[in-house]
Each structure stands twice: as structure tokens, then as C-alpha cells.
Design a protein around this motif. Structure first.
Motif, PDB file in Angstrom:
ATOM      1  N   ARG A 262       0.842  -1.193   0.000  1.00  0.00           N
ATOM      2  CA  ARG A 262       0.000   0.000   0.000  1.00  0.00           C
ATOM      3  C   ARG A 262       0.877   1.243   0.000  1.00  0.00           C
ATOM      4  N   ALA A 263       0.377   2.307  -0.609  1.00  0.00           N
ATOM      5  CA  ALA A 263       1.139   3.556  -0.653  1.00  0.00           C
ATOM      6  C   ALA A 263       1.276   4.158   0.739  1.00  0.00           C
ATOM      7  N   THR A 264       0.285   3.945   1.586  1.00  0.00           N
ATOM      8  CA  THR A 264       0.376   4.359   2.976  1.00  0.00           C
ATOM      9  C   THR A 264      -0.361   3.341   3.832  1.00  0.00           C
ATOM     10  N   PHE A 265      -0.067   3.345   5.115  1.00  0.00           N
ATOM     11  CA  PHE A 265      -0.522   2.286   6.016  1.00  0.00           C
ATOM     12  C   PHE A 265      -0.119   0.925   5.463  1.00  0.00           C
ATOM     13  N   ALA A 266       1.123   0.867   4.958  1.00  0.00           N
ATOM     14  CA  ALA A 266       1.635  -0.365   4.351  1.00  0.00           C
ATOM     15  C   ALA A 266       1.808  -1.466   5.386  1.00  0.00           C
ATOM     16  N   LYS A 267       2.100  -1.079   6.609  1.00  0.00           N
ATOM     17  CA  LYS A 267       2.286  -2.065   7.669  1.00  0.00           C
ATOM     18  C   LYS A 267       0.964  -2.296   8.382  1.00  0.00           C
ATOM     19  N   GLY A 268       0.557  -3.554   8.512  1.00  0.00           N
ATOM     20  CA  GLY A 268      -0.707  -3.791   9.183  1.00  0.00           C
ATOM     21  C   GLY A 268      -0.927  -5.250   9.503  1.00  0.00           C
ATOM     22  N   GLN A 269      -1.989  -5.491  10.263  1.00  0.00           N
ATOM     23  CA  GLN A 269      -2.373  -6.851  10.614  1.00  0.00           C
ATOM     24  C   GLN A 269      -3.871  -7.027  10.456  1.00  0.00           C
ATOM     25  N   CYS A 270      -4.244  -8.030   9.685  1.00  0.00           N
ATOM     26  CA  CYS A 270      -5.650  -8.348   9.464  1.00  0.00           C
ATOM     27  C   CYS A 270      -6.204  -9.070  10.700  1.00  0.00           C
ATOM     28  N   VAL A 271      -7.450  -8.795  11.023  1.00  0.00           N
ATOM     29  CA  VAL A 271      -8.123  -9.432  12.154  1.00  0.00           C
ATOM     30  C   VAL A 271      -9.569  -9.736  11.752  1.00  0.00           C
TER      31      VAL A 271
END
Length: 283
Positions: A2-11
Motif C-alpha cells: 500500500r502507498a500508505t498504512f503499508a504495515k498492518g495486521q488483518c483481524v
């Protein structure tokens, strides 16, 4: 990425309405219980950004999987956006583009901020908060002004606010020094092993004189102290493989009947840009 908020965790989890939700909206997404998919995230385009970066935005996106019409919502841990118009947003990003030395020009960034003070409000809000210690202990906002339409056909303009049942959970600067750069997912996994992480979904109702269409770098007057309606409760129950979230997008234009889209130009652009972004990273 992603161009931003590239770091994340699905829940994954559930949404359960209150009996008051119908005062604001007739939407099946908010007046009935449903499963949901969510994604907690850290701002910026770096998928390895350190969780110890205090001034970086945190995000929470959800898909309420309502049969007959999903609703997708995007929240962040600041109540305002960093630009008022699309032109201003583009200029904000351009002035931060790396120069020949690989770094932005700090003098140009400072000059832009001085000429566009509204672009500093989001960063100032986040900088004024301590480091989040848990995704489950952050207050998230929807920023834009939505309009609910209830079963009687009456319109109720409002802003979303998502409040953690555990309260705000933060670290002091000294505590933050002892944290590894990647700790938020481990903390969330441990927390969920003991039970769901719950959030109240609140509609902060508009009052006469509130700006509903233009400047999303400003909060409404007395925004946190005004009349609000608890629409329901989100219960995050488990970690979900990131592929579940990465195979599509959280589309801000996906709203079930009974929730009308915001009218500001930033939101309208997001409805198009998110699809383009997904198309590019899916190649």
C-alpha cells in the motif's frame, strides 16, 4: 505494498448493534449483528516501520459483512486530516519528495507549513499523545462527516468515533525505550488469547453551524462533549491471515443504504484513488 498504512495486521471479529442505532441510521450494517474483517495498521509506506515511532498515524479499517450490502469504514488515531483540499494535499506530498541527496528539503517543508498552518494540525495532535501500547487501546476517528438516514427518513449528520473498552493504553517515553521495534502484533495476539478486544462505535451528532462538506483539518466545536449515540460494539476476536485483507480493499465508498457518503472533496477522491492503488499493487 500500500502507498500508505503499508504495515498492518488483518483481524476478524463481530459487530453488535445497540437499540439506539436506529435513531441515527436504518442501515442494516449498523442495526443488526454481523461478522467483520478489520485491519490495524501503522501509517506511511514502509511495511517494516517501527511500532516505537510515536508520531506516525495508527489506523483501523473495517468491513462489516452485512448480507445484502457491506459497509467499509476507515479510522485513524487523529480527528482531522492533514490537508483541506486536493491541491493542498498534493503540495504537502510534493514538498516532502526526496531531493538529489535522498532527503526532503527541511527548509521547504518548514516554509510550506508556515504558509499552510492547517496542514500541521494532524501531526500536532498525534505528537501530543504518548506512544500507543496496543492497537486495542487507541481512540480512532472517522474524520469525515457522514449522514445517517433513519427508518423515518430523517437525516442525522455525524462523525464516527471508535472508543476502546480497555481505555487508552500508552507507554511513557522511558517505557517505549524498552520495546522492540515490532511489538504491536505480538501484544495484540497475547491480548486476544485472553478474550476479545472491544470498541464502542459512536456517532458524534452534528449541531447547527458545523461544517459538513469542506474543512476536514478542523474539528467541530466541543466535538467530544456534544450529544453522541452509541451505535454498537466491535469485538475483535482473532488474528486473520493478512492475505484476507490484501486480496481486496477497504473501499470508503462502500456504504450500505442508510449511511450517505461525506461530501468533502478529499473523501470523493479517496473513493477513486483506493481502487487505482489496489490495481497497481495487484499487478
Amino acid at each position: 505494498m500500500r502507498a500508505t498504512f503499508a504495515k498492518g495486521q488483518c483481524v476478524r471479529g463481530t459487530y453488535t448493534p445497540t437499540g439506539d442505532a436506529e435513531q441515527v441510521t436504518r442501515s442494516i450494517s449498523f442495526t443488526r449483528p454481523w461478522p467483520l474483517i478489520g485491519r490495524f495498521s501503522v501509517g506511511g509506506g514502509n511495511p517494516s516501520a517501527p511500532d516505537t515511532a510515536r508520531t506516525v498515524l495508527r489506523g483501523f479499517s473495517i468491513k462489516i459483512l452485512s448480507d445484502g450490502g457491506e459497509t467499509h469504514l476507515l479510522f485513524e488515531n487523529a480527528p482531522v486530516h492533514f490537508a483541506r483540499t486536493l491541491d493542498q494535499m498534493l503540495a504537502f506530498l510534493q514538498v516532502r519528495a526526496p531531493g538529489p541527496d535522498g532527503k526532503p528539503n527541511p527548509e521547504a517543508v518548514t516554509a510550506f507549513a508556515k504558509a499552510n498552518p492547517e496542514t500541521t494540525r494532524q501531526a500536532a495532535f498525534v505528537a501530543g499523545k504518548p506512544l500507543p501500547a496496543s492497537y486495542a487501546g487507541i481512540v480512532y476517528w472517522g474524520v469525515h462527516a457522514f449522514t445517517g438516514v433513519n427508518s423515518a427518513g430523517r437525516a442525522a449528520p455525524f462523525k464516527f468515533k471508535v472508543v476502546p473498552a480497555a481505555g487508552e493504553i500508552a507507554l511513557s517515553d522511558e517505557e517505549a525505550k524498552g520495546k522492540p521495534p515490532q511489538f504491536l502484533v505480538a501484544e495484540l495476539t497475547e491480548r486476544l488469547s485472553k478474550g476479545p478486544a472491544r470498541f464502542d462505535v459512536v456517532a458524534m451528532l452534528a449541531e447547527p453551524g458545523d461544517d459538513l462538506t469542506n474543512d476536514i483539518t478542523l474539528r467541530w466545536k466541543n466535538e467530544d462533549d456534544r450529544r453522541a449515540v452509541k451505535l454498537g460494539t466491535i469485538a475483535v476476536t482473532a488474528i486473520e491471515p493478512n492475505e484476507t485483507c490484501d486480496e481486496g480493499i477497504f473501499d470508503p465508498g462502500q456504504l450500505a443504504d442508510g449511511i450517505e457518503a461525506p461530501q468533502d472533496e478529499i473523501f470523493e477522491a479517496r473513493r477513486t484513488a483506493y481502487g487505482i492503488s489496489f490495481g497497481l499493487r495487484a499487478k
